[in-house]
Write a protein that holds these residues in place. Structure first.
Motif, PDB file in Angstrom:
ATOM      1  N   GLU A  22     -14.408   4.203  -9.739  1.00 28.41           N
ATOM      2  CA  GLU A  22     -13.203   4.800  -9.191  1.00 28.41           C
ATOM      3  C   GLU A  22     -12.174   3.710  -9.028  1.00 28.41           C
ATOM      4  OE1 GLU A  22     -13.997   6.959  -5.662  1.00 28.41           O
ATOM      5  OE2 GLU A  22     -15.301   8.425  -6.652  1.00 28.41           O
ATOM      6  N   ASP A  23     -11.020   3.904  -9.687  1.00 31.58           N
ATOM      7  CA  ASP A  23      -9.987   2.877  -9.704  1.00 31.58           C
ATOM      8  C   ASP A  23      -8.907   3.120  -8.654  1.00 31.58           C
ATOM      9  OD1 ASP A  23     -10.935   1.648 -12.367  1.00 31.58           O
ATOM     10  OD2 ASP A  23     -10.626   3.753 -12.855  1.00 31.58           O
ATOM     11  N   LEU A  24      -8.745   4.384  -8.234  1.00 34.17           N
ATOM     12  CA  LEU A  24      -7.741   4.731  -7.241  1.00 34.17           C
ATOM     13  C   LEU A  24      -8.426   4.871  -5.892  1.00 34.17           C
ATOM     14  CD1 LEU A  24      -5.911   7.410  -9.392  1.00 34.17           C
ATOM     15  CD2 LEU A  24      -5.182   5.052  -8.990  1.00 34.17           C
ATOM     16  N   GLN A  25      -7.968   4.105  -4.898  1.00 36.94           N
ATOM     17  CA  GLN A  25      -8.635   4.046  -3.612  1.00 36.94           C
ATOM     18  C   GLN A  25      -7.866   4.832  -2.547  1.00 36.94           C
ATOM     19  OE1 GLN A  25     -11.644   2.561  -3.399  1.00 36.94           O
ATOM     20  NE2 GLN A  25     -11.422   2.136  -5.595  1.00 36.94           N
ATOM     21  N   PHE A  26      -8.627   5.523  -1.676  1.00 37.03           N
ATOM     22  CA  PHE A  26      -8.060   6.227  -0.530  1.00 37.03           C
ATOM     23  C   PHE A  26      -8.621   5.586   0.735  1.00 37.03           C
ATOM     24  CE2 PHE A  26      -7.712   9.062  -4.067  1.00 37.03           C
ATOM     25  CZ  PHE A  26      -6.531   9.759  -3.874  1.00 37.03           C
ATOM     26  N   SER A  27      -7.782   5.464   1.744  1.00 38.69           N
ATOM     27  CA  SER A  27      -8.134   4.642   2.901  1.00 38.69           C
ATOM     28  C   SER A  27      -9.298   5.201   3.709  1.00 38.69           C
ATOM     29  CB  SER A  27      -6.908   4.464   3.812  1.00 38.69           C
ATOM     30  OG  SER A  27      -6.390   5.728   4.202  1.00 38.69           O
ATOM     31  N   GLU A  28      -9.372   6.510   3.909  1.00 39.04           N
ATOM     32  CA  GLU A  28     -10.408   7.052   4.773  1.00 39.04           C
ATOM     33  C   GLU A  28     -10.552   8.547   4.549  1.00 39.04           C
ATOM     34  OE1 GLU A  28      -7.418   7.619   8.613  1.00 39.04           O
ATOM     35  OE2 GLU A  28      -9.049   6.159   8.692  1.00 39.04           O
ATOM     36  N   SER A  99     -12.085  22.456   3.174  1.00 36.37           N
ATOM     37  CA  SER A  99     -12.932  21.276   3.373  1.00 36.37           C
ATOM     38  C   SER A  99     -13.688  20.962   2.086  1.00 36.37           C
ATOM     39  CB  SER A  99     -13.937  21.523   4.503  1.00 36.37           C
ATOM     40  OG  SER A  99     -13.290  21.694   5.738  1.00 36.37           O
ATOM     41  N   GLY A 100     -13.715  19.684   1.709  1.00 38.83           N
ATOM     42  CA  GLY A 100     -14.445  19.288   0.513  1.00 38.83           C
ATOM     43  C   GLY A 100     -13.878  18.044  -0.134  1.00 38.83           C
ATOM     44  N   ILE A 101     -14.238  17.840  -1.394  1.00 42.00           N
ATOM     45  CA  ILE A 101     -13.859  16.642  -2.147  1.00 42.00           C
ATOM     46  C   ILE A 101     -12.614  16.926  -3.002  1.00 42.00           C
ATOM     47  CG2 ILE A 101     -14.601  14.930  -3.847  1.00 42.00           C
ATOM     48  CD1 ILE A 101     -16.109  14.799  -1.222  1.00 42.00           C
ATOM     49  N   TYR A 102     -11.643  16.011  -2.927  1.00 43.20           N
ATOM     50  CA  TYR A 102     -10.421  16.092  -3.738  1.00 43.20           C
ATOM     51  C   TYR A 102     -10.414  14.912  -4.705  1.00 43.20           C
ATOM     52  CZ  TYR A 102      -8.791  19.766  -0.667  1.00 43.20           C
ATOM     53  OH  TYR A 102      -8.679  20.953   0.020  1.00 43.20           O
ATOM     54  N   ARG A 103     -10.186  15.210  -5.970  1.00 39.98           N
ATOM     55  CA  ARG A 103     -10.276  14.187  -7.011  1.00 39.98           C
ATOM     56  C   ARG A 103      -8.953  14.074  -7.771  1.00 39.98           C
ATOM     57  NH1 ARG A 103     -14.645  11.649  -8.849  1.00 39.98           N
ATOM     58  NH2 ARG A 103     -14.547  10.571 -10.836  1.00 39.98           N
ATOM     59  N   THR A 115      -9.294   7.052 -11.884  1.00 30.83           N
ATOM     60  CA  THR A 115      -9.741   8.153 -11.039  1.00 30.83           C
ATOM     61  C   THR A 115     -10.008   7.680  -9.628  1.00 30.83           C
ATOM     62  OG1 THR A 115     -11.392   9.902 -10.786  1.00 30.83           O
ATOM     63  CG2 THR A 115     -12.182   7.807 -11.609  1.00 30.83           C
ATOM     64  N   GLY A 116      -9.972   8.602  -8.703  1.00 30.74           N
ATOM     65  CA  GLY A 116     -10.295   8.325  -7.311  1.00 30.74           C
ATOM     66  C   GLY A 116     -10.540   9.633  -6.601  1.00 30.74           C
ATOM     67  N   GLU A 117     -11.266   9.575  -5.503  1.00 31.11           N
ATOM     68  CA  GLU A 117     -11.513  10.792  -4.753  1.00 31.11           C
ATOM     69  C   GLU A 117     -11.519  10.532  -3.252  1.00 31.11           C
ATOM     70  OE1 GLU A 117     -16.329  11.380  -4.472  1.00 31.11           O
ATOM     71  OE2 GLU A 117     -15.337  12.138  -6.276  1.00 31.11           O
ATOM     72  N   THR A 118     -11.229  11.564  -2.513  1.00 29.57           N
ATOM     73  CA  THR A 118     -11.249  11.522  -1.063  1.00 29.57           C
ATOM     74  C   THR A 118     -11.793  12.849  -0.573  1.00 29.57           C
ATOM     75  OG1 THR A 118      -9.928  11.074   0.926  1.00 29.57           O
ATOM     76  CG2 THR A 118      -8.887  12.396  -0.800  1.00 29.57           C
ATOM     77  N   SER A 119     -12.073  12.929   0.707  1.00 32.63           N
ATOM     78  CA  SER A 119     -12.625  14.173   1.244  1.00 32.63           C
ATOM     79  C   SER A 119     -11.822  14.624   2.450  1.00 32.63           C
ATOM     80  CB  SER A 119     -14.097  14.000   1.619  1.00 32.63           C
ATOM     81  OG  SER A 119     -14.244  13.036   2.631  1.00 32.63           O
ATOM     82  N   LEU A 120     -11.894  15.913   2.704  1.00 30.22           N
ATOM     83  CA  LEU A 120     -11.176  16.530   3.810  1.00 30.22           C
ATOM     84  C   LEU A 120     -12.150  17.373   4.622  1.00 30.22           C
ATOM     85  CD1 LEU A 120      -8.607  17.471   5.347  1.00 30.22           C
ATOM     86  CD2 LEU A 120      -8.317  19.213   3.575  1.00 30.22           C
TER      87      LEU A 120
END
Length: 230
Positions: A22-28, A99-103, A115-120
């Motif tokens: 994953e090349d795109l980073q999300f903080s938290e 609620s879930g994973i966002y890519r 690509t990168g992913e975060t969750s909510l």
């Protein structure tokens, strides 16, 4: 009418297969309450110009974008927007099933796919927090007090305080197994004060305060002098 550039975007994204890392980073991880809005954006957007972008929720496509156009699928059209300059996806009127994973998938002008992913995690709002307990002053050491708390919504933590200090169990103070009620037996004058209960989750908190008064029972003793006869 869909532009030629967006057709090219769709073709590029479909031609690239799965990739590692994953090349795109999300903080938290993001937390939000139902009905709120939230913005997802990578901390390190690519410095190269962007040719194609896609946002997914799980396996569900949210949008596809190119520099000159954006297509948002119908399920998100009335509650979502996209900013290609920051790659930010904004969603509003959030629901529990969001609620879930966002890519996020990005193709740069150099042909690199990032690509990168975060969750909510969504939480129901907390409502109607209240305390119930003795309404009249109590007599020291002769009576006991039960303070009950109540509230609705996603409640992940219940905390008690007395006079703005944490309330801890003791020989006379006991908490219920779910931490939603306090029993004081017997009561002492030192138990007089304001009891505060706070219901919270990662997105909000609600509290209520109840005052408890403990009086001393004053007993009157009659003394009779001894009389001696001579």
């Amino acid at each position: 009418m869909v532009s030629h550039g967006l057709y090219w975007t769709l073709w590029m994204l479909s031609c690239f297969g799965q990739y590692l890392g994953e090349d795109l980073q999300f903080s938290e991880v993001a937390n939000a309450a139902v009905g709120e809005k939230l913005v997802f954006a990578p901390d390190n957007p690519p410095s190269l110009s962007i040719d194609a972008v896609q946002w997914h929720f799980g396996t569900t496509l949210i949008l596809t974008a190119a520099p000159d156009s954006t297509i948002i699928v119908s399920a998100y059209r009335d509650r979502g927007s996209f900013d290609i300059s920051t790659l930010a996806l904004e969603l509003w009127n959030l629901r529990l099933d969001d609620s879930g994973i966002y890519r996020l998938t990005v193709v740069t002008s150099a042909g690199d796919q990032l690509t990168g992913e975060t969750s909510l995690q969504l939480f129901e709002r907390i409502y109607n927090v209240r305390l119930t307990g003795p309404e009249e002053p109590l007599i020291e050491e002769e009576l006991f007090a039960n303070i009950l708390s109540d509230g609705t919504g996603n409640i992940t933590s219940v905390q008690w305080m007395k006079d703005n200090k944490p309330l801890s169990p003791s020989n006379s103070i006991m908490f219920s197994s779910d931490n939603r009620s306090v029993s004081i037996s017997p009561v002492h004058r030192s138990d007089t004060g304001e009891y505060q209960c706070t219901y919270s989750n990662p997105t909000m908190y609600k509290m209520h305060i109840l005052s408890l008064i403990i009086n001393c029972e004053c007993k009157t003793f009659k003394h009779q002098d001894d009389l001696s006869s001579i």
